[in-house]
Design a protein around this motif. Structure first.
Motif, PDB file in Angstrom:
ATOM      1  N   LEU A 220      36.456  30.939  38.866  1.00  0.00           N
ATOM      2  CA  LEU A 220      37.633  31.063  39.705  1.00  0.00           C
ATOM      3  C   LEU A 220      38.454  29.769  39.696  1.00  0.00           C
ATOM      4  CD1 LEU A 220      35.909  32.761  42.790  1.00  0.00           C
ATOM      5  CD2 LEU A 220      36.964  33.889  40.821  1.00  0.00           C
ATOM      6  N   PRO A 221      39.220  29.498  38.644  1.00  0.00           N
ATOM      7  CA  PRO A 221      39.934  28.223  38.554  1.00  0.00           C
ATOM      8  C   PRO A 221      40.996  28.025  39.626  1.00  0.00           C
ATOM      9  CG  PRO A 221      40.602  29.710  36.791  1.00  0.00           C
ATOM     10  CD  PRO A 221      39.412  30.325  37.439  1.00  0.00           C
ATOM     11  N   ASN A 222      41.747  29.072  39.990  1.00  0.00           N
ATOM     12  CA  ASN A 222      42.752  28.928  41.041  1.00  0.00           C
ATOM     13  C   ASN A 222      42.108  28.643  42.389  1.00  0.00           C
ATOM     14  OD1 ASN A 222      45.403  29.621  39.670  1.00  0.00           O
ATOM     15  ND2 ASN A 222      44.203  31.430  39.140  1.00  0.00           N
ATOM     16  N   THR A 223      40.973  29.276  42.625  1.00  0.00           N
ATOM     17  CA  THR A 223      40.267  29.066  43.888  1.00  0.00           C
ATOM     18  C   THR A 223      39.651  27.671  43.941  1.00  0.00           C
ATOM     19  OG1 THR A 223      39.742  31.430  43.794  1.00  0.00           O
ATOM     20  CG2 THR A 223      38.645  30.134  45.489  1.00  0.00           C
ATOM     21  N   GLU A 224      39.183  27.170  42.808  1.00  0.00           N
ATOM     22  CA  GLU A 224      38.640  25.806  42.765  1.00  0.00           C
ATOM     23  C   GLU A 224      39.673  24.776  43.203  1.00  0.00           C
ATOM     24  OE1 GLU A 224      35.539  26.760  39.095  1.00  0.00           O
ATOM     25  OE2 GLU A 224      37.234  25.402  38.774  1.00  0.00           O
ATOM     26  N   ALA A 225      40.945  25.046  42.935  1.00  0.00           N
ATOM     27  CA  ALA A 225      42.005  24.094  43.271  1.00  0.00           C
ATOM     28  C   ALA A 225      42.190  23.931  44.774  1.00  0.00           C
ATOM     29  CB  ALA A 225      43.320  24.520  42.625  1.00  0.00           C
ATOM     30  N   ALA A 227      39.515  24.384  46.952  1.00  0.00           N
ATOM     31  CA  ALA A 227      38.143  24.423  47.478  1.00  0.00           C
ATOM     32  C   ALA A 227      37.835  23.299  48.449  1.00  0.00           C
ATOM     33  CB  ALA A 227      37.138  24.384  46.332  1.00  0.00           C
ATOM     34  N   GLU A 228      38.611  22.231  48.444  1.00  0.00           N
ATOM     35  CA  GLU A 228      38.327  21.113  49.347  1.00  0.00           C
ATOM     36  C   GLU A 228      38.539  21.497  50.808  1.00  0.00           C
ATOM     37  OE1 GLU A 228      36.962  18.090  48.889  1.00  0.00           O
ATOM     38  OE2 GLU A 228      36.525  18.877  46.890  1.00  0.00           O
ATOM     39  N   SER A 229      39.499  22.354  51.077  1.00  0.00           N
ATOM     40  CA  SER A 229      39.750  22.813  52.453  1.00  0.00           C
ATOM     41  C   SER A 229      39.858  24.334  52.430  1.00  0.00           C
ATOM     42  CB  SER A 229      41.029  22.193  53.005  1.00  0.00           C
ATOM     43  OG  SER A 229      42.112  22.444  52.139  1.00  0.00           O
ATOM     44  N   PRO A 230      38.707  24.995  52.381  1.00  0.00           N
ATOM     45  CA  PRO A 230      38.698  26.449  52.131  1.00  0.00           C
ATOM     46  C   PRO A 230      39.116  27.288  53.331  1.00  0.00           C
ATOM     47  CG  PRO A 230      36.471  25.667  52.482  1.00  0.00           C
ATOM     48  CD  PRO A 230      37.363  24.453  52.531  1.00  0.00           C
ATOM     49  N   GLU A 231      40.411  27.262  53.660  1.00  0.00           N
ATOM     50  CA  GLU A 231      40.922  28.138  54.703  1.00  0.00           C
ATOM     51  C   GLU A 231      41.151  29.531  54.111  1.00  0.00           C
ATOM     52  OE1 GLU A 231      41.107  27.359  57.871  1.00  0.00           O
ATOM     53  OE2 GLU A 231      40.351  25.346  57.412  1.00  0.00           O
ATOM     54  N   ASP A 237      44.910  34.202  48.545  1.00  0.00           N
ATOM     55  CA  ASP A 237      45.875  34.164  47.446  1.00  0.00           C
ATOM     56  C   ASP A 237      45.211  33.729  46.150  1.00  0.00           C
ATOM     57  OD1 ASP A 237      47.891  34.980  49.125  1.00  0.00           O
ATOM     58  OD2 ASP A 237      48.585  32.945  49.559  1.00  0.00           O
ATOM     59  N   ALA A 238      44.349  32.697  46.238  1.00  0.00           N
ATOM     60  CA  ALA A 238      43.720  32.159  45.028  1.00  0.00           C
ATOM     61  C   ALA A 238      42.728  33.149  44.431  1.00  0.00           C
ATOM     62  CB  ALA A 238      43.029  30.829  45.357  1.00  0.00           C
ATOM     63  N   VAL A 239      41.904  33.750  45.268  1.00  0.00           N
ATOM     64  CA  VAL A 239      40.931  34.728  44.779  1.00  0.00           C
ATOM     65  C   VAL A 239      41.650  35.936  44.193  1.00  0.00           C
ATOM     66  CG1 VAL A 239      39.148  36.362  45.501  1.00  0.00           C
ATOM     67  CG2 VAL A 239      39.029  33.990  46.248  1.00  0.00           C
ATOM     68  N   GLY A 240      42.736  36.353  44.839  1.00  0.00           N
ATOM     69  CA  GLY A 240      43.507  37.468  44.294  1.00  0.00           C
ATOM     70  C   GLY A 240      44.050  37.138  42.915  1.00  0.00           C
ATOM     71  N   ALA A 241      44.524  35.906  42.741  1.00  0.00           N
ATOM     72  CA  ALA A 241      45.041  35.499  41.434  1.00  0.00           C
ATOM     73  C   ALA A 241      43.937  35.444  40.381  1.00  0.00           C
ATOM     74  CB  ALA A 241      45.725  34.137  41.546  1.00  0.00           C
ATOM     75  N   ASP A 242      42.748  35.010  40.777  1.00  0.00           N
ATOM     76  CA  ASP A 242      41.640  34.880  39.821  1.00  0.00           C
ATOM     77  C   ASP A 242      41.022  36.218  39.442  1.00  0.00           C
ATOM     78  OD1 ASP A 242      41.558  32.096  39.375  1.00  0.00           O
ATOM     79  OD2 ASP A 242      40.523  31.763  41.274  1.00  0.00           O
ATOM     80  N   THR A 243      40.976  37.139  40.391  1.00  0.00           N
ATOM     81  CA  THR A 243      40.259  38.397  40.157  1.00  0.00           C
ATOM     82  C   THR A 243      41.174  39.586  39.901  1.00  0.00           C
ATOM     83  OG1 THR A 243      40.209  38.960  42.508  1.00  0.00           O
ATOM     84  CG2 THR A 243      38.386  37.616  41.667  1.00  0.00           C
ATOM     85  N   GLY A 244      42.429  39.469  40.305  1.00  0.00           N
ATOM     86  CA  GLY A 244      43.316  40.620  40.217  1.00  0.00           C
ATOM     87  C   GLY A 244      43.058  41.655  41.293  1.00  0.00           C
ATOM     88  N   SER A 245      42.241  41.311  42.290  1.00  0.00           N
ATOM     89  CA  SER A 245      41.894  42.262  43.345  1.00  0.00           C
ATOM     90  C   SER A 245      42.952  42.237  44.449  1.00  0.00           C
ATOM     91  CB  SER A 245      40.516  41.937  43.928  1.00  0.00           C
ATOM     92  OG  SER A 245      40.484  40.616  44.444  1.00  0.00           O
ATOM     93  N   GLU A 246      42.985  43.310  45.217  1.00  0.00           N
ATOM     94  CA  GLU A 246      43.932  43.451  46.313  1.00  0.00           C
ATOM     95  C   GLU A 246      43.221  44.069  47.510  1.00  0.00           C
ATOM     96  OE1 GLU A 246      47.022  45.925  44.786  1.00  0.00           O
ATOM     97  OE2 GLU A 246      47.916  44.337  43.549  1.00  0.00           O
ATOM     98  N   GLY A 247      43.887  43.989  48.670  1.00  0.00           N
ATOM     99  CA  GLY A 247      43.413  44.683  49.857  1.00  0.00           C
ATOM    100  C   GLY A 247      41.994  44.304  50.257  1.00  0.00           C
ATOM    101  N   HIS A 248      41.201  45.340  50.538  1.00  0.00           N
ATOM    102  CA  HIS A 248      39.843  45.122  51.037  1.00  0.00           C
ATOM    103  C   HIS A 248      38.998  44.326  50.044  1.00  0.00           C
ATOM    104  CE1 HIS A 248      35.954  45.856  52.903  1.00  0.00           C
ATOM    105  NE2 HIS A 248      35.519  46.368  51.769  1.00  0.00           N
TER     106      HIS A 248
END
Length: 272
Positions: A220-225, A227-231, A237-248
């Motif tokens: 998850l490269p976008n999420t790693e960016a 990761a220091e303050s994981p709100e 947004d980052a996980v959605g960009a990395d996985t292409g997932s939406e919603g639930h």
């Protein structure tokens, strides 16, 4: 249901197993049987031959060097959970093993069997991809070393040839300052994951991996960016960009990642 008729083979050496797989048509390797046998019982697979590796003593041992450890292919989940074999990941492997199925499954299911089955919602494919492990394989053509990240090609699909089998799994010792977090979401304990997040924190940054999101574990490269303050809003947004997932599904994966990161941030560093 019961499986279709098959011929059972139980070689006593790895070389005998390699020869059998080269000679027989439509043969499957049996390591622990916790994935293959239920599939056969449902008639989703009907191999003519089963080659059982459990009589090969050398495949249930380990070898250790200064920077790595190699687990034999038929090392069971229980052996890792109870640390009957050494752990050099500061507890990550025992923790992962303890969440696999139920005790009866962990007593028989094997590390290599799980990797060869290649289900991205299972623990070992994601864990071993995250720690950059490699498998060692054997066929009549010789041996190979395949990084797990290259081994896993898709749902139930690997880079193994039809007559090739895993003999060992190589894991590199964690550096003393490495911290980890693991979080699994499942409908109930012991079930396959709906989301499986692994966080590795090192001085040079975070490395995040996710299972059960695609057909193979993904980094998850976008999420790693962030990761220091994981709100959670940023992670969504980052996980959605990395996985292409939406919603639930996006919410599910983001929460898994957040909890894995929080666990890693709060872990004490110990020498392994």
């Amino acid at each position: 249901m019961k499986p279709a008729d098959f011929t059972y083979h139980r070689p006593s050496t790895a070389e005998q197993a390699a020869s059998l797989l080269a000679e027989l048509s439509d043969a499957k390797v049996l390591a622990g049987g916790q994935s293959l046998l239920p599939i056969m019982n449902m008639r989703l697979a009907s191999p003519e031959h089963l080659v059982d590796l459990t009589a090969i003593r050398g495949l249930r041992t380990f070898t250790e060097a200064d920077d790595q450890i190699r687990y034999g292919a038929t090392t069971t989940h229980m052996m890792l959970e109870e640390q009957l074999v050494p752990d050099r990941t500061n507890g990550l492997l025992p923790r992962a093993a303890s969440g696999i199925g139920y005790r009866a499954i962990r007593n028989r299911g094997t590390l290599a069997g799980s990797l060869a089955h290649a289900d991205s919602s299972a623990e070992w494919p994601t864990i071993m991809a995250a720690v950059d492990a490699a498998v060692h394989t054997l066929s009549v053509r010789g041996t190979r070393r395949i990084p797990v990240r290259d081994l896993l090609r898709g749902f139930f699909t690997t880079a193994l040839d039809e007559d090739e089998f895993i003999t060992g799994v190589e894991v590199t010792r964690f550096a003393p300052e490495t911290r980890w977090g693991l979080y699994k979401m499942a409908r109930k304990p012991g079930e396959f994951a709906e989301s499986l997040a692994v966080a590795l924190l090192r001085p040079d940054g975070a490395e995040l991996w996710l299972g059960a999101a695609r057909d193979v574990p993904i980094r998850l490269p976008n999420t790693e960016a962030v990761a220091e303050s994981p709100e959670l809003p940023d992670l969504l947004d980052a996980v959605g960009a990395d996985t292409g997932s939406e919603g639930h599904q996006r919410q599910l994966h983001a929460v898994s990642v957040q909890r894995a990161l929080n666990a890693a941030h709060h872990q004490e560093v110990t020498r392994v």
